[in-house]
Design a protein around this motif. Structure first.
Motif, short mmCIF file in Angstrom:
data_model
loop_
_atom_site.label_atom_id
_atom_site.label_comp_id
_atom_site.label_asym_id
_atom_site.label_seq_id
_atom_site.Cartn_x
_atom_site.Cartn_y
_atom_site.Cartn_z
N GLU A 1 0.88 -1.07 0.06
CA GLU A 1 -0.08 0.06 0.13
C GLU A 1 0.81 1.35 0.00
N ALA A 2 2.03 1.32 0.72
CA ALA A 2 2.87 2.36 0.95
C ALA A 2 3.40 2.68 -0.71
N MET A 3 3.78 1.66 -1.47
CA MET A 3 4.15 1.76 -2.88
C MET A 3 3.16 2.31 -3.65
N LEU A 4 2.07 1.80 -3.46
CA LEU A 4 0.75 2.20 -4.48
C LEU A 4 0.54 3.86 -4.00
N ARG B 1 1.29 -1.27 -10.31
CA ARG B 1 1.29 -2.94 -9.85
C ARG B 1 2.82 -3.55 -10.03
N TRP B 2 3.23 -3.27 -11.46
CA TRP B 2 4.55 -3.93 -11.83
C TRP B 2 5.64 -3.47 -10.90
N GLU B 3 5.59 -2.17 -10.45
CA GLU B 3 6.48 -1.44 -9.55
C GLU B 3 6.38 -1.94 -8.32
N VAL B 4 5.23 -2.03 -7.93
CA VAL B 4 5.00 -2.75 -6.63
C VAL B 4 5.74 -4.06 -6.34
N ILE B 5 5.43 -5.04 -7.34
CA ILE B 5 6.08 -6.43 -7.50
C ILE B 5 7.60 -6.21 -7.51
N ARG B 6 8.00 -5.45 -8.27
CA ARG B 6 9.61 -5.13 -8.69
C ARG B 6 10.21 -4.74 -7.51
N TYR B 7 9.83 -3.76 -6.78
CA TYR B 7 10.43 -2.86 -5.83
C TYR B 7 10.20 -3.41 -4.33
N ALA B 8 8.79 -3.78 -4.18
CA ALA B 8 8.44 -4.21 -2.91
C ALA B 8 8.34 -5.64 -2.60
N VAL B 9 7.55 -6.42 -3.66
CA VAL B 9 7.74 -7.77 -3.50
C VAL B 9 8.65 -8.69 -3.38
N LEU B 10 9.46 -8.66 -4.91
CA LEU B 10 10.49 -9.38 -5.26
C LEU B 10 11.88 -9.27 -4.10
#
Length: 332
Positions: A212-215, A221-230
């Motif tokens: 949620e912070a990234m959003l 959504r791809w940036e959230v996956i790339r920079y927060a999830v992975l």
């Protein structure tokens, strides 16, 4: 009188418990639990050491007879007592590398889809079928490869690859259906569920607040996956990949049924037949007679053990390095 005895016994027990807690700094139940878990750790270590000792002892005749030439000789000839596992080592590493090259991106993207893009109503069925694929016995997947995949490769897949990509060394040679390509594809099917399941579970542990912070900062959504999830789940994903690689290196029945089981000179062609160390053991152990023949088969198992051990040591070192880098990033 009986009540006084009970009170006295309870007082003695409490004093004994207090003395043990004071003396050792822990409660007796904690000490018992610690002792049991320590015993289980020693059992695991002793099992691994015991397996290594048994393999070395039974392999000793060929180790002393052939030495390092066992690793360089391409012939495995029980009739003339000439033994070597070069084609088997090459086949083991080549098919495993093929499987991981395709399984890692497919598995990782499938896990990302299951966590972030899959409709909520389909997530549970998708996870169920992924776990079901992992539970299928390897011999069943081997039958699928032998009865369906290999004939399709012989009639359609390999001719198409040779016609359009024949200028590459990977798609040259005689078309046979069974061979390295079929074995690599079967291994890909077998290791995919491990990568998908582990990656999915690790990604689900990423805190919602982090997403949620990234959003909130305007990320896609791809940036959230790339920079927060992975980055958060990379250590767990690597662990799943190592588990998959371990299965690929040691898989026996499914590979034995589709690789052709003919020792060929190592080459990059995926159309050639070959051996893996596990398929050598599966094919030769039943006919192995005491002496050099049996010792050579067991030494092939020792080599699989060493390859797997080295792989896990390197993976552990890589995971530790990633964890240290992550810790330094947090301190900064």
């Amino acid at each position: 009188m009986q009540q006084q005895v009970s009170v006295s016994q309870g007082h003695i027990f409490q004093r004994s418990l207090a003395w043990v807690t004071t003396r050792f700094g822990r409660k007796p139940t904690d000490l018992l639990f610690r002792g049991v878990t320590l015993l289980l750790v020693f059992i695991v270590i002793a099992t691994v050491i015991g397996v290594a000792i048994v393999l070395v002892v039974y392999s000793w005749p060929t180790i002393t007879t052939f030495g390092l030439s066992f690793l360089a000789n391409p012939a495995f000839d029980p009739v003339h007592n000439i033994y070597g596992v070069v084609p088997a080592i090459f086949g083991t590493l080549y098919t495993s590398l093929f499987a991981m090259i395709f399984a890692i991106p497919i598995g990782l993207l499938a896990a990302i889809f299951a966590v972030d893009f899959c409709p909520r109503g389909l997530r549970t069925p998708l996870a169920f079928f992924t776990d079901l694929l992992a539970a299928i016995p390897s011999v069943i997947i081997g039958l699928f490869g032998f009865l369906l995949l290999a004939p399709w490769l012989q009639k359609t897949g390999e001719p198409w690859l040779q016609q359009h990509l024949g200028f590459l060394p990977f798609f040259q040679g005689q078309i046979q259906g069974v061979g390295m390509l079929a074995a690599g594809m079967v291994l890909t099917i077998m290791v995919l569920p491990l990568i998908i399941a582990v990656s999915r579970e690790v990604m689900l542990t990423v805190p919602t607040a982090q997403r949620e912070a990234m959003l909130a900062l305007g990320a896609t959504r791809w940036e959230v996956i790339r920079y927060a999830v992975l980055p958060f789940s990379r250590v767990g994903i690597l662990g799943g990949i190592i588990l998959a690689l371990g299965r690929a290196l040691g898989e026996t029945m499914a590979v034995t049924m589709v690789i052709g089981n003919q020792a060929s000179k190592p080459s990059l062609s995926l159309f050639q037949t070959g051996y893996t160390l596990s398929s050598v053991i599966a094919n030769q152990f039943g006919e192995a007679t005491p002496g050099l023949f049996l010792s050579a088969v067991i030494e092939a198992g020792l080599i699989v053990f060493i390859i797997t051990l080295i792989t896990n040591i390197l993976a552990r070192a890589l995971i530790s390095s990633m964890e240290r880098r992550g810790a330094r990033g947090v301190r900064v």
